[in-house]
Design a protein around this motif. Structure first.
Motif, short mmCIF file in Angstrom:
data_model
loop_
_atom_site.label_atom_id
_atom_site.label_comp_id
_atom_site.label_asym_id
_atom_site.label_seq_id
_atom_site.Cartn_x
_atom_site.Cartn_y
_atom_site.Cartn_z
N PHE A 103 40.05 34.76 36.37
CA PHE A 103 40.71 36.03 36.68
C PHE A 103 39.73 37.19 36.47
N TYR A 104 39.77 38.14 37.37
CA TYR A 104 38.93 39.34 37.33
C TYR A 104 37.43 39.03 37.33
N ARG A 105 37.04 37.97 38.00
CA ARG A 105 35.61 37.69 38.13
C ARG A 105 34.96 38.76 39.00
N GLU A 106 33.82 39.28 38.56
CA GLU A 106 33.13 40.37 39.25
C GLU A 106 34.08 41.56 39.42
N ASP A 107 34.41 42.14 38.28
CA ASP A 107 35.44 43.15 38.16
C ASP A 107 35.23 44.35 39.08
N HIS A 108 33.97 44.69 39.38
CA HIS A 108 33.71 45.88 40.20
C HIS A 108 34.31 45.76 41.59
N HIS A 109 34.50 44.54 42.08
CA HIS A 109 35.12 44.35 43.39
C HIS A 109 36.58 44.79 43.37
N PHE A 110 37.29 44.45 42.31
CA PHE A 110 38.70 44.81 42.22
C PHE A 110 38.87 46.32 42.01
N GLU A 111 37.95 46.92 41.27
CA GLU A 111 37.97 48.37 41.09
C GLU A 111 37.77 49.07 42.43
N HIS A 112 36.83 48.58 43.24
CA HIS A 112 36.58 49.17 44.55
C HIS A 112 37.79 48.97 45.47
N LEU A 113 38.35 47.76 45.46
CA LEU A 113 39.51 47.48 46.32
C LEU A 113 40.68 48.39 45.95
N ARG A 114 40.90 48.59 44.66
CA ARG A 114 41.98 49.44 44.18
C ARG A 114 41.83 50.84 44.76
N SER A 115 40.61 51.37 44.73
CA SER A 115 40.35 52.71 45.26
C SER A 115 40.58 52.75 46.77
N HIS A 116 40.13 51.70 47.46
CA HIS A 116 40.29 51.63 48.92
C HIS A 116 41.77 51.62 49.31
N VAL A 117 42.54 50.78 48.63
CA VAL A 117 43.96 50.66 48.97
C VAL A 117 44.71 51.94 48.59
N ALA A 118 44.33 52.59 47.50
CA ALA A 118 44.94 53.87 47.13
C ALA A 118 44.71 54.90 48.23
N GLY A 119 43.52 54.87 48.83
CA GLY A 119 43.24 55.77 49.94
C GLY A 119 44.08 55.48 51.16
N LEU A 120 44.32 54.19 51.43
CA LEU A 120 45.18 53.81 52.55
C LEU A 120 46.60 54.29 52.32
N ILE A 121 47.09 54.13 51.09
CA ILE A 121 48.46 54.55 50.77
C ILE A 121 48.61 56.06 50.95
N ALA A 122 47.58 56.79 50.56
CA ALA A 122 47.64 58.26 50.68
C ALA A 122 47.61 58.74 52.12
N GLN A 140 42.80 31.98 41.15
CA GLN A 140 42.66 33.17 40.29
C GLN A 140 42.27 34.41 41.07
N GLU A 141 41.45 34.26 42.11
CA GLU A 141 41.02 35.43 42.88
C GLU A 141 42.19 36.09 43.62
N PRO A 142 42.93 35.37 44.48
CA PRO A 142 44.02 36.06 45.18
C PRO A 142 45.10 36.57 44.24
N TYR A 143 45.37 35.84 43.16
CA TYR A 143 46.37 36.32 42.21
C TYR A 143 45.89 37.58 41.48
N THR A 144 44.60 37.65 41.18
CA THR A 144 44.07 38.88 40.57
C THR A 144 44.23 40.05 41.53
N ILE A 145 43.94 39.83 42.80
CA ILE A 145 44.11 40.89 43.80
C ILE A 145 45.56 41.39 43.78
N GLY A 146 46.50 40.46 43.84
CA GLY A 146 47.91 40.84 43.87
C GLY A 146 48.37 41.53 42.60
N ASN A 196 44.11 29.56 27.84
CA ASN A 196 42.74 30.03 27.59
C ASN A 196 42.14 30.77 28.77
N GLU A 197 42.85 30.81 29.90
CA GLU A 197 42.42 31.63 31.03
C GLU A 197 42.47 33.12 30.67
#
Length: 281
Positions: A82-101, A120-126, A164-165
């Motif tokens: 879960f949350y592997r390479e965290d900077h990708h999820f941070e960037h995606l969050r910002s991108h989707v926030a822009g789409l919502i706006a 773990q990857e798709p569930y982290t995204i969701g 332990n995940e």
């Protein structure tokens, strides 16, 4: 050699490497020889065959689709968290926030996790997007998760993992998962309902999905392909991206010959170049 393992000749190893490249695009190095022996010996024994040569003969002549899938499943590596390479999820969050706006409520949002492993990857995204952007509950939001390995897809679809995940996650992120008892955690139903798990071989000539996707994660998948195959896969992924979308790849990967249509916008984050052209117009 462990009990139950079978000796592997150079010729047999060459045949196995050739077959897994042909059917899955996986390019096995000589360093994977021990892995091949370890993972395939139990299958060869279970089939009652005397050698790896006999096993490859069996796959070529008599093997069922299930036998062929077992061969591929055994030779794929599934390392994720879960949350592997965290900077990708941070960037995606910002991108989707822009789409919502910028878009009306109920707009379509599609994200693809290509090479999703045990989920773990798709569930982290969701989980991450729903927690940060509750407005998405009123959007047409879906995540496609694919992998060539049907065994890991079955595990992913269950949405249950050992406790332990949670190791290494902040308390805030750990709370996004439910305690299922008996040392297990579970993905909340609202997140599980977002994700569709489907088997897919990325070197197949025809992909069933049409897109467009607002983000594609294809991380630590291309490392198993040779350079020409990497370029072809990344180029095809680019054709399925929406105009303002992003492609996220693994930290040790690059787009190679498939990168001509992309521009680098962050650490292992790419966007198709036409966006740049439009901005300049």
């Amino acid at each position: 050699m462990e009990q139950g393992e079978i000796s592997l000749s150079d010729r047999e190893f060459a045949r196995i490497k050739s077959r897994v490249y042909q059917v899955a695009g996986i390019s096995l190095s000589d360093a994977k020889r021990t892995l091949v022996v370890s993972r395939l010996s139990k299958i060869v024994r279970a089939l009652g065959l005397p050698s790896f040569d006999a096993y490859v003969d069996y796959l070529e002549r008599n093997g069922s689709a299930s036998d062929g899938q077992d061969f591929v499943n055994a030779l794929t590596t599934n390392l994720t968290r879960f949350y592997r390479e965290d900077h990708h999820f941070e960037h995606l969050r910002s991108h989707v926030a822009g789409l919502i706006a910028s878009k009306p409520r109920g707009t379509r949002l599609r994200i693809w996790s290509a090479g999703c492993s045990t989920g773990q990857e798709p569930y982290t995204i969701g989980m991450d997007l729903l927690a940060a952007l509750p407005e998405l509950k009123r959007w047409d939001f879906k995540i496609l998760a694919t992998d060539i390995d049907t065994a890991v897809l079955a595990k992913a679809a269950g949405g249950v993992y050992p406790e332990n995940e949670l190791n290494g996650l902040s308390a805030e992120r750990a709370r996004l998962l439910e305690r299922a008892g008996s040392g297990s955690i579970r993905i909340p139903a609202a997140v599980r309902e977002l994700v569709s798990f489907k088997p897919l071989n990325l070197i197949e000539p025809n992909w069933p999905m049409k897109g467009p996707f607002d983000a594609i994660f294809c991380r630590n998948v291309a490392i198993y392909f040779d350079k020409p195959t990497q370029g072809q896969v990344f180029s095809r992924l680019g054709k399925l991206l929406a105009p303002e979308a992003f492609l996220y790849i693994g930290h040790s990967e690059n787009l190679g010959s498939g990168g001509e249509g992309f521009r680098l916008v962050g650490k292992t984050i790419y966007q198709i170049k036409q966006v740049n052209k439009r901005a300049a117009a």
